[in-house]
Design a protein around this motif. Structure first.
Motif, short mmCIF file in Angstrom:
data_model
loop_
_atom_site.label_atom_id
_atom_site.label_comp_id
_atom_site.label_asym_id
_atom_site.label_seq_id
_atom_site.Cartn_x
_atom_site.Cartn_y
_atom_site.Cartn_z
N LEU A 51 0.88 -1.24 -0.02
CA LEU A 51 0.06 0.02 0.04
C LEU A 51 0.88 1.42 0.08
N ALA A 52 1.98 1.33 0.81
CA ALA A 52 2.82 2.33 0.82
C ALA A 52 3.48 2.89 -0.46
N TYR A 53 3.82 1.64 -1.21
CA TYR A 53 4.68 1.97 -2.57
C TYR A 53 3.75 2.25 -3.70
N GLY A 54 2.29 2.06 -3.37
CA GLY A 54 1.46 2.28 -4.41
C GLY A 54 0.95 3.86 -4.20
N LEU A 55 0.64 4.19 -3.14
CA LEU A 55 0.58 5.74 -2.36
C LEU A 55 1.68 6.65 -2.49
N SER A 56 2.94 6.03 -2.78
CA SER A 56 4.22 6.80 -2.90
C SER A 56 4.24 7.43 -4.31
N LYS A 57 3.49 6.72 -5.40
CA LYS A 57 3.42 7.21 -6.80
C LYS A 57 2.68 8.25 -6.96
N LYS A 58 3.04 9.81 -7.42
CA LYS A 58 2.43 10.75 -7.72
C LYS A 58 1.60 10.62 -8.94
N LYS A 59 1.91 9.68 -9.63
CA LYS A 59 0.88 9.53 -10.77
C LYS A 59 -0.35 8.58 -10.78
N LEU A 60 -0.43 8.05 -9.45
CA LEU A 60 -1.57 7.14 -9.01
C LEU A 60 -2.94 7.88 -9.24
N PRO A 61 -3.85 7.34 -9.92
CA PRO A 61 -4.93 7.96 -9.94
C PRO A 61 -5.66 7.88 -8.64
N TYR A 62 -6.43 8.99 -8.39
CA TYR A 62 -7.13 9.11 -7.17
C TYR A 62 -6.13 9.08 -5.89
N ARG A 63 -4.86 9.57 -5.95
CA ARG A 63 -3.99 9.37 -4.98
C ARG A 63 -4.43 10.10 -3.78
N ALA A 64 -4.65 11.34 -3.92
CA ALA A 64 -5.22 12.32 -2.76
C ALA A 64 -6.42 11.72 -2.00
N GLY A 65 -7.31 11.06 -2.71
CA GLY A 65 -8.51 10.57 -2.08
C GLY A 65 -8.32 9.48 -1.21
N LEU A 66 -7.31 8.40 -1.74
CA LEU A 66 -7.28 7.26 -1.33
C LEU A 66 -6.17 7.52 0.05
N THR A 67 -5.24 8.51 0.00
CA THR A 67 -4.58 8.74 0.84
C THR A 67 -5.33 9.46 2.19
N LEU A 68 -6.35 10.14 1.84
CA LEU A 68 -7.20 10.89 2.90
C LEU A 68 -8.20 9.70 3.39
N LEU A 69 -8.63 8.63 2.68
CA LEU A 69 -9.06 7.66 3.23
C LEU A 69 -8.58 6.81 4.24
N VAL A 70 -7.16 6.60 4.02
CA VAL A 70 -6.49 5.95 5.00
C VAL A 70 -6.19 6.76 6.16
N LEU A 71 -5.84 8.17 5.97
CA LEU A 71 -5.77 8.97 6.87
C LEU A 71 -7.07 9.13 7.85
N ALA A 72 -7.93 8.98 7.41
CA ALA A 72 -9.34 8.93 8.21
C ALA A 72 -9.17 7.94 9.33
N THR A 73 -8.82 6.84 9.06
CA THR A 73 -8.80 5.61 9.99
C THR A 73 -7.81 5.94 11.17
N MET A 74 -6.85 6.72 10.93
CA MET A 74 -6.17 7.15 12.12
C MET A 74 -6.98 7.91 13.31
N PHE A 75 -7.94 8.49 12.79
CA PHE A 75 -8.72 9.14 13.76
C PHE A 75 -10.06 8.92 14.14
N PHE A 76 -10.58 8.09 13.29
CA PHE A 76 -12.06 7.67 13.49
C PHE A 76 -12.17 6.06 13.44
N SER A 77 -12.67 5.39 14.16
CA SER A 77 -12.71 3.91 14.26
C SER A 77 -14.13 3.61 14.36
N GLY A 78 -14.78 2.40 14.14
CA GLY A 78 -16.28 1.83 14.37
C GLY A 78 -16.26 1.96 15.79
N GLY A 79 -15.37 1.15 16.48
CA GLY A 79 -15.46 1.06 17.93
C GLY A 79 -15.30 -0.43 18.21
N LEU A 80 -15.36 -1.06 19.40
CA LEU A 80 -15.27 -2.21 19.81
C LEU A 80 -16.29 -3.14 19.22
#
Length: 290
Positions: free
Chosen positions: A92-121
């Motif tokens: 996953l890190a290798y794919g998101l490190s490519k600047k030419k990856l389509p929708y890279r910003a959205g995918l990065t934001l999606l992964v980033l959101a999981t650091m701050f929000f979770s579904g709970g136990l």
């Protein structure tokens, strides 16, 4: 020159004092594991044991058969879980490190959101149960395959690799998978070793997920087995006051707790020196670029 020498002496003394602060608790823990419960109640915490007995280690390693099964389970989960976590995290890190990856910003934001929000136990438990992973060792591995924070550290490390290296490999006809396996990963050994250590410590110390999803005691990892042993020691003093006091003195409760702590920490302490040279470099390089 004299000021430099004075600084070296003061710096060495300060580092020695700080190191001593970290070493003393381990010495107390070792001595406590080698003393009888009666001696611990009589003398308290000491740096030098008043007597040396092996009741705690005999109780844990000789009288308990589940501890060896738990050790095998922990080794299997730690080794397999760390390997799979590194595979998925690096991919996953290798794919998101490519600047030419389509929708890279959205995918990065999606992964980033999981650091701050979770579904709970409860949603986590229902998801594992509905996937059919309950009472399976996969319930300890699959939900923790990718840590967003470690993934971003790895991505930043990949982004620091000069693009000319990959371009030269592409000119020679290498595809992305071959570039990742034969060029990028060998150049990323410090970061991989650092993140692998974090994953390994997390899997080795994990017991809460096992207590939720594993019903069979034969599948319990070492941490959960030792927790059950210590808990049984705590509850074994129930009953009359005189009986409780007598059992507390005869049974090596405090020394068993200290010995259990040392047994669980020893494998990580033995592994760390082999990857220490990669640790600082991997953390610094992976955290520079955003």
């Amino acid at each position: 020159m004299a000021k430099r020498r004075l600084f070296d002496w003061v710096n060495g003394a300060l580092l020695a004092f700080i190191s001593l602060l970290f070493v003393i608790p381990f010495l107390v823990l070792i001595n406590q594991s080698l003393m009888s419960n009666d001696a611990i109640l009589r003398y308290g915490y000491t740096l030098i044991p008043k007597e040396v007995v092996f009741y705690a280690y005999r109780y844990l390693l000789a009288d308990s058969v589940f501890i060896y099964k738990g050790l095998l389970v922990s080794v299997a989960v730690t080794a397999g879980g760390t390997f799979l976590c590194l595979v998925f995290t690096c991919s996953l890190a290798y794919g998101l490190s490519k600047k030419k990856l389509p929708y890279r910003a959205g995918l990065t934001l999606l992964v980033l959101a999981t650091m701050f929000f979770s579904g709970g136990l409860i949603p986590h438990y229902l998801l594992v149960v509905n996937l059919g992973l309950r009472d399976s060792l996969w319930s300890l591995i699959i939900p923790a395959l990718i840590s967003p924070w470690y993934m971003f550290l790895m991505r930043n490390f990949f982004m620091d690799i000069p693009p000319e290296v990959e371009e030269s490999a592409q000119i020679d006809g290498a595809n992305e998978l071959r570039i990742l396996a034969w060029i990028v990963l060998p150049m990323s050994v410090p970061s991989i070793a650092t993140i692998g250590l974090f994953y390994m410590v997390g899997h080795w110390n994990s017991w809460f997920a096992a207590s939720l999803f594993l019903n069979s005691q034969a599948k319990w990892p070492l941490q959960l087995v030792l927790k059950a042993i210590v808990t049984n020691l705590d509850f074994s003093s129930n009953g009359g006051q005189s009986q409780a006091l007598d059992r507390m003195i005869k049974m090596p409760r405090e020394s068993v707790k200290a010995a259990a702590t040392l047994i669980t920490a020893l494998p990580i302490v033995c592994v760390y020196p082999f990857i220490q040279k990669y640790f600082v470099k991997g953390m610094l390089v992976g955290s520079i670029k955003g």
